[in-house]
Design an enzyme around this catalytic site. Structure first.
Site, short mmCIF file in Angstrom:
data_model
loop_
_atom_site.label_atom_id
_atom_site.label_comp_id
_atom_site.label_asym_id
_atom_site.label_seq_id
_atom_site.Cartn_x
_atom_site.Cartn_y
_atom_site.Cartn_z
N HIS A 60 -79.85 0.63 -4.77
CA HIS A 60 -78.57 1.31 -4.54
C HIS A 60 -77.60 1.05 -5.70
O HIS A 60 -76.78 0.14 -5.66
CB HIS A 60 -77.97 0.81 -3.21
CG HIS A 60 -76.88 1.66 -2.66
ND1 HIS A 60 -76.75 1.90 -1.31
CD2 HIS A 60 -75.87 2.34 -3.27
CE1 HIS A 60 -75.70 2.68 -1.12
NE2 HIS A 60 -75.15 2.95 -2.29
N HIS A 62 -74.88 3.07 -8.46
CA HIS A 62 -74.20 4.29 -8.91
C HIS A 62 -74.04 4.20 -10.42
O HIS A 62 -73.25 3.39 -10.91
CB HIS A 62 -72.83 4.42 -8.23
CG HIS A 62 -72.93 4.61 -6.73
ND1 HIS A 62 -73.11 5.84 -6.13
CD2 HIS A 62 -72.90 3.71 -5.72
CE1 HIS A 62 -73.17 5.70 -4.81
NE2 HIS A 62 -73.05 4.41 -4.54
N LEU A 63 -74.80 5.02 -11.14
CA LEU A 63 -74.74 4.97 -12.61
C LEU A 63 -73.68 5.92 -13.19
O LEU A 63 -73.34 5.82 -14.36
CB LEU A 63 -76.12 5.31 -13.21
CG LEU A 63 -77.15 4.18 -13.15
CD1 LEU A 63 -78.49 4.66 -13.72
CD2 LEU A 63 -76.67 2.95 -13.92
N ARG A 64 -73.21 6.85 -12.37
CA ARG A 64 -72.08 7.75 -12.72
C ARG A 64 -72.40 8.79 -13.78
O ARG A 64 -71.51 9.56 -14.15
CB ARG A 64 -70.84 6.95 -13.16
CG ARG A 64 -70.38 5.88 -12.18
CD ARG A 64 -70.01 6.44 -10.84
NE ARG A 64 -69.30 5.46 -10.01
CZ ARG A 64 -69.21 5.56 -8.68
NH1 ARG A 64 -69.79 6.55 -8.04
NH2 ARG A 64 -68.55 4.65 -8.00
N ASN A 94 -74.58 11.02 -6.16
CA ASN A 94 -73.21 11.57 -6.15
C ASN A 94 -72.59 11.57 -7.54
O ASN A 94 -71.50 11.07 -7.78
CB ASN A 94 -72.32 10.82 -5.15
CG ASN A 94 -72.17 9.35 -5.46
OD1 ASN A 94 -72.98 8.77 -6.18
ND2 ASN A 94 -71.14 8.73 -4.92
N HIS A 232 -76.37 -0.32 3.08
CA HIS A 232 -75.24 -1.25 3.20
C HIS A 232 -74.80 -1.55 4.64
O HIS A 232 -73.68 -1.19 5.05
CB HIS A 232 -74.04 -0.79 2.37
CG HIS A 232 -73.73 0.69 2.39
ND1 HIS A 232 -73.59 1.41 3.56
CD2 HIS A 232 -73.52 1.58 1.38
CE1 HIS A 232 -73.30 2.66 3.25
NE2 HIS A 232 -73.26 2.79 1.94
N ASP A 305 -75.13 -1.75 -4.18
CA ASP A 305 -74.11 -0.69 -4.06
C ASP A 305 -73.13 -0.77 -5.23
O ASP A 305 -71.91 -0.59 -5.06
CB ASP A 305 -73.38 -0.75 -2.71
CG ASP A 305 -72.62 0.55 -2.41
OD1 ASP A 305 -72.70 1.50 -3.21
OD2 ASP A 305 -71.94 0.61 -1.37
N HIS A 309 -65.62 1.80 -10.91
CA HIS A 309 -64.44 2.65 -10.95
C HIS A 309 -63.53 2.18 -12.07
O HIS A 309 -63.44 0.98 -12.36
CB HIS A 309 -63.66 2.58 -9.63
CG HIS A 309 -64.37 3.22 -8.47
ND1 HIS A 309 -64.62 4.58 -8.42
CD2 HIS A 309 -64.90 2.71 -7.34
CE1 HIS A 309 -65.26 4.86 -7.29
NE2 HIS A 309 -65.45 3.74 -6.62
#
Ligand SMILES: [Zn+2]
Length: 429
Positions: A60, A62-64, A94, A232, A305, A309
């Site tokens: 899990h 998020h590599l963006r 996402n 999660h 996770d 940001h």
């Protein structure tokens, strides 16, 4: 060239091995563990006092990339992964554009091949545009390389859609990763609903926002025979539901994050937006159940996770701040806290970072079996350090553990026998 790592405590959960031994790898593959192949090795790494384990697997991340490279990209995200001991990561859908077509999946995998320091697998969207309305083309996405399907970030609120996604998960033999958070129950909640949310004057989201959907998705897995992976897990009752589902023989797996294992909702009293995530941190009783669930294997793995940001998205008032924290570089020391607290053996803790997640997704990873790729992590279990904004390799700084005293760090990480990270050294790109 053959490399000998000499005298480390070798921890290979897949083989039940925990002993001082030598390991030899050559041409990107493990040749020998604990045997006699050491004699001809060209390069010797003395590793007395250190631990050697399979590289970690994160289900899990998020590599963006594509689309939000100001937060993270494949290069910086995989650099953070290698620094945290991860050699295989699975990136969430996402992005912008959403990974809901084979072209995007192929683009991510191609970029990862060019810029990635570690192995990257893609998780494709379960529904088009993550809107929860129309299924994505799961067969085409699977054929393009998707290892799982998820709208993570967005729950699939429509049970009929979730039913069809789970039916197809059976056909394509890939798990559906469920972000369980009922949006109607969550309403405006930004933290766990309880005494601390009341004191802080922040709107709360009850544990039932999660447990209602975990129960629903387990029933749908029962109905369809589909593969459900609960992302999660944050609530004690969710752990019970997953335990019952596993006892009933359903194809259900689950993960827990380092921050839910280490923190409770008490910390929101500081209004620190780096403690704001979805699902929220919950009570000490919930935390206790998560630790117990991880220890007894109800929860298959630790998943980070990792959710980068930018400062401008976090350095705002609590209700307006983005949800999520980075996690790749701090997962190991949080897992080691559980070992020091004698909640789990070192072998079990590392199982939840290696063969546990690999098994949940059916990935070929997380083993020191001779012939496997030399994906390795060398660990200093005693090194004390403190994460700081300057010390993180991620492009983002939104860690829930800034200024927490950590014990245990990564010394080196190899992927395919290539050095992907070396503590205190510039690692060749
Ligand atoms: Zn999620």
């Amino acid at each position: 060239m053959s490399v000998l790592i000499r005298g480390a405590r070798v921890l290979d959960p897949a083989a039940g091995r925990d002993e001082i031994a030598d390991l030899v790898f050559e041409d990107g593959r493990i040749v020998d563990v604990g045997g006699s192949a050491a004699a001809g090795a060209k390069q010797v790494i003395e590793a007395q006092g250190l631990w050697l384990a399979p590289g970690f697997v994160d289900l899990h991340t998020h590599l963006r990339e594509p689309g939000q490279e100001y937060k993270e990209d494949i290069e910086s995200g995989t650099r953070a992964a290698a620094a945290g001991g991860f050699t295989t990561i699975c990136c969430m859908a996402n992005t912008d554009p959403v990974n809901d077509t084979p072209a995007v999946t192929e683009h991510i995998l191609r970029r990862a091949g060019q810029a990635g320091r570690v192995r990257v697998h893609a998780i494709a969207a379960a529904t088009q545009g993550l809107r929860g309305e129309i299924m994505s083309e799961m067969v085409g996405l699977r054929d393009a390389g998707a290892v799982a399907f998820s709208d993570d970030g967005q729950p699939i609120m429509n049970a009929g859609v979730m039913r069809r996604v789970l039916e197809y998960s059976r056909g394509v033999d890939r798990p559906v990763v469920a972000h369980c958070e009922d949006l109607d129950l969550k309403a405006d909640g930004v933290v766990h609903e309880g005494a601390h949310s009341t004191c802080c004057g922040l709107a709360g989201s009850p544990a039932e926002a999660e447990t209602v959907m975990v129960a629903r998705d387990i029933e749908l897995a029962r109905l369809t025979g589909g593969r459900l992976h609960v992302a999660h897990v944050s609530a004690a009752r969710s752990v019970e539901l997953i335990r019952e589902a596993k006892d009933a023989g359903l194809r259900v797996t689950a993960e827990v994050t380092p921050h839910h294992l280490a923190l409770t909702d008490e910390v929101i009293r500081g209004y620190d937006t780096n403690k704001k995530m979805a699902p929220p941190l919950r009570t000490s009783a919930d935390r206790e159940a998560l630790v117990q669930g991880l220890a007894d294997g109800t929860l298959d793995c630790i998943a980070t996770d990792h959710a980068p940001h930018a400062v401008f998205e976090k350095d705002v008032e609590f209700t307006a701040a983005a949800y999520g924290v980075v996690g790749l570089e701090t997962a190991l020391p949080i897992a080691l806290e559980l070992v020091r607290e004698e909640r789990m053996s070192a072998l079990d803790a590392l199982e939840r970072l290696t063969s546990g997640p690999a098994r949940a997704f059916g990935l070929q990873a997380g083993t020191l079996e001779p012939g496997s790729p030399a994906d390795l992590v060398l660990i200093d279990p005693e090194r004390g350090w403190k994460p700081s904004p300057d010390s993180l390799a991620s492009r983002s700084r939104n860690s829930a553990f800034l200024e927490r005293e950590m014990v245990g760090g990564v010394v080196r990480t190899w992927v395919d026998g290539r050095l992907a990270f070396a503590f205190g050294e510039e690692t060749p790109g």
